[in-house]
Design an enzyme around this catalytic site. Structure first.
Site, short mmCIF file in Angstrom:
data_model
loop_
_atom_site.label_atom_id
_atom_site.label_comp_id
_atom_site.label_asym_id
_atom_site.label_seq_id
_atom_site.Cartn_x
_atom_site.Cartn_y
_atom_site.Cartn_z
N GLY A 180 6.57 8.02 12.61
CA GLY A 180 7.28 7.03 12.49
C GLY A 180 7.67 6.93 12.67
N CYS A 195 -6.26 -5.68 -15.64
CA CYS A 195 -6.51 -7.34 -14.80
C CYS A 195 -6.82 -8.46 -15.74
CB CYS A 195 -7.14 -7.21 -13.30
SG CYS A 195 -7.62 -8.74 -12.80
N CYS A 199 -10.89 -8.36 -14.42
CA CYS A 199 -12.17 -7.90 -14.63
C CYS A 199 -11.73 -5.61 -14.78
CB CYS A 199 -12.07 -6.81 -12.33
SG CYS A 199 -10.12 -5.93 -12.12
N CYS A 220 -5.56 -8.63 -10.12
CA CYS A 220 -5.25 -7.90 -9.64
C CYS A 220 -5.37 -8.71 -7.81
CB CYS A 220 -6.75 -7.45 -8.68
SG CYS A 220 -7.75 -6.02 -10.25
N CYS A 224 -11.06 -6.50 -6.85
CA CYS A 224 -11.56 -7.37 -8.72
C CYS A 224 -13.07 -8.27 -7.94
CB CYS A 224 -10.19 -8.77 -8.54
SG CYS A 224 -10.36 -8.89 -9.98
#
Lengths: 290, 260
Positions: A31, A240, A243, A265, A271
């Site tokens: 970080g 979606c 899909c 998606c 997808c």
């Protein structure tokens, strides 16, 4: 075909060495933003110059590279960066998340869970999470040094005061390994939980700001929140339309000028592979087989 | 009465000895020393350039003095690490700037400004932060429905009151004030002074207040220090110094006040 006029992966070996040293330091201090000598790249700032340098330093001739832009493999940014490395490094490329060893991403984490040995490289525009609250770099460094992160919650407080909830939807600040507060790049906050405990190595490169930071595999990454307004990984409340997936992050696409819209998606590989498995959504062609 | 008892029984909250700050060959302040007891208000007056602001910024840790000692609650503040010093600055100490824009975050709502110190010391409950902020806005006479407005939408007097609320919300024991009423018109000044006097008394704050306005110290300060050319020329109880000034400069200062 590799362009022989360039060194492998465009950057010269000394530059890659310098970047690798920064990457090692970044992995050692999860970080923490490590300054590095960012180079001019043959693309404009804001198009992934940081990510490209990190990818160049990580690539080996055996790697298989995948590049996504907002989850899609076929958008301008993804296509041009993929072609850049095809030409300068001659590495194999793929669109399949599972096949890739190095994935450079702009603003998404793939839906397919990553595995050990994979490297995810993020493109970062502004690495400093405190920047919009505290413009002085000397001061933000001091705040990181002394773990003075109260200001980050002031931003979230302002969100709730103004919108009734934490309205920050992307670049949602996280705390890594209980120490440094980090900007996870502008990924949707839906992706924040995937940062934590991820088996892949996650590297972040900011070219213009000349900073590299990292989240090592299986790190503890916590999204900041309030006790009474906990973090929620939100997404559009739909499935979606291609899909039928109800659990993936969706893009909203306006389809005409009468307000008709569809949700698809944002991860095109996810997808497409679901459609190949026979999953169907609301707007899939009736009776068609892929 | 409690004040007097405190002063007799308690150890000084802030003890300053031989504080000196030079700007190259020039003197900022020279050999300043005093004790501040819990619940006491110390006024520092003097003309422009007399070193009172230098003194205050040295005391509050904004500048490092060249010589001298500052003891807070018996601990040597100058020996503190950066982390300890900054913890002090957002916990036990508070600093009210002359210009509220220096002490406020102008892009953050009033509630966020008041809540910042709470969040800096670990408050993580939105409702509780907001409740405390509302309470403090009330105490400094800002209407509760202004809590989500930014300070830029406030008048100068309101901004100054907001700054005071923001500073006092974590219950500091020692407050530094640099000309808190400067730049405000007289009626607003009078209300602010009234408010400050009430807060200081209710919360038992110890205050070091720097001003060039003798009326302000007359109202607020228990004791007074008069500075000239970086040195303390006279100190004593406020009324005593103002009514019976001994040093020539203090006499000049007191006689310069316009009578209406």
């Amino acid at each position: 075909m590799t362009d022989q006029a360039y060194n492998f992966a465009y950057l010269d070996e000394q530059t890659k060495r310098m970047i690798r040293r920064a990457l090692l330091k970044a992995l050692a201090i999860p970080g923490y933003q490590v300054p590095f000598a960012s180079r001019e790249m043959p693309m404009p700032y804001g198009w992934g110059t940081g990510g490209v340098q990190v990818t160049a330093a990580c690539l080996t001739p055996d790697d298989r590279l995948k590049v996504i832009d907002q989850g899609a493999d076929d958008t301008t940014n993804a296509v041009s960066i993929r072609r850049f490395f095809q030409r300068t490094a001659g590495v194999e490329t793929t669109e399949r998340t599972t096949d890739a060893t190095v994935i450079q991403t702009r603003h998404r984490i793939p839906e397919q869970p990553l595995s050990e040995g994979q490297i995810l490289v993020y493109q970062v525009p502004i690495p400093e999470p405190l920047r919009f609250l505290e413009p002085r770099e000397t001061e933000t460094r001091k705040m990181h040094e002394l773990e003075e992160y109260g200001l980050m919650h002031v931003k979230l407080y302002e969100d709730i005061a103004r919108h009734g909830e934490i309205a920050t939807a992307y670049a949602y600040p996280v705390r890594v390994e209980g120490r440094y507060v980090m900007d996870p790049s502008p990924i949707p906050k839906f992706d924040n939980p995937k940062l934590a405990g991820n088996p892949a190595i996650q590297l972040f490169g900011a070219g213009r700001e000349a900073r590299i930071y990292a989240v090592p595999p299986y790190s503890d990454v916590v999204s900041l929140d309030f006790e009474d307004h906990p973090f929620i990984a939100s997404k559009a409340d739909h499935a979606c339309d291609l899909c039928g997936s109800a659990g993936s992050y969706l893009d909203e696409v306006i389809t005409d000028d009468r307000g008709t819209r569809m949700f698809v998606c944002s991860d095109t590989d996810f997808c497409a592979s679901r459609q190949a498995q026979g999953h169907r959504g609301r707007l899939s062609p009736q009776g068609a087989t892929p | 009465m409690t004040l007097m008892q405190n002063a007799i029984t308690a150890a000084p909250l802030l003890s300053v000895q031989g504080l000196t700050k030079r700007y190259g060959a020039r003197i900022g302040c020279m050999g300043v020393g005093f004790d501040l007891y819990p619940g006491e208000v110390l006024g520092i007056v003097g003309e422009s350039g007399s070193g009172k602001s230098t003194l205050l910024s040295c005391l509050a840790g904004h500048q490092r003095p060249d010589e001298g000692r500052i003891l807070f609650d018996g601990a040597d503040v100058l020996a503190f690490s950066e982390a300890e010093r900054r913890r002090l600055l957002r916990g036990d100490w508070a600093y009210v700037h002359q210009n509220p824009r220096d002490g406020l975050r102008m892009g953050v709502s009033a509630g966020g400004n008041v809540g910042e110190r709470l969040m800096a010391v670990g408050a993580r409950n939105y409702a509780a932060i907001r409740e405390t902020a509302t309470d403090w806005l009330g105490r400094v006479e800002i209407a509760a429905d202004r809590i989500d407005d930014r300070p830029s939408a406030f008048s100068g007097g309101m901004q100054q009151r907001l700054q005071i609320a923001r500073n006092l919300v974590t219950g500091p024991r020692l407050v530094f004030m640099d000309e808190p009423t400067g730049g405000l018109d007289v009626s607003v000044q009078a209300r602010l002074l009234d408010l400050l006097r009430g807060l200081v008394r209710d919360l038992g704050l110890s205050v070091v207040i720097v001003t060039h306005d003798l009326a302000v110290v007359r109202l607020l300060a228990d004791r007074l220090m008069v500075m000239k050319s970086g040195r303390v020329v006279e100190c004593g109880l406020t009324d005593q110094v103002l009514d019976d000034p001994q040093h020539a400069y203090t006499q000049l200062l007191v006689s310069s006040v316009l009578q209406v």
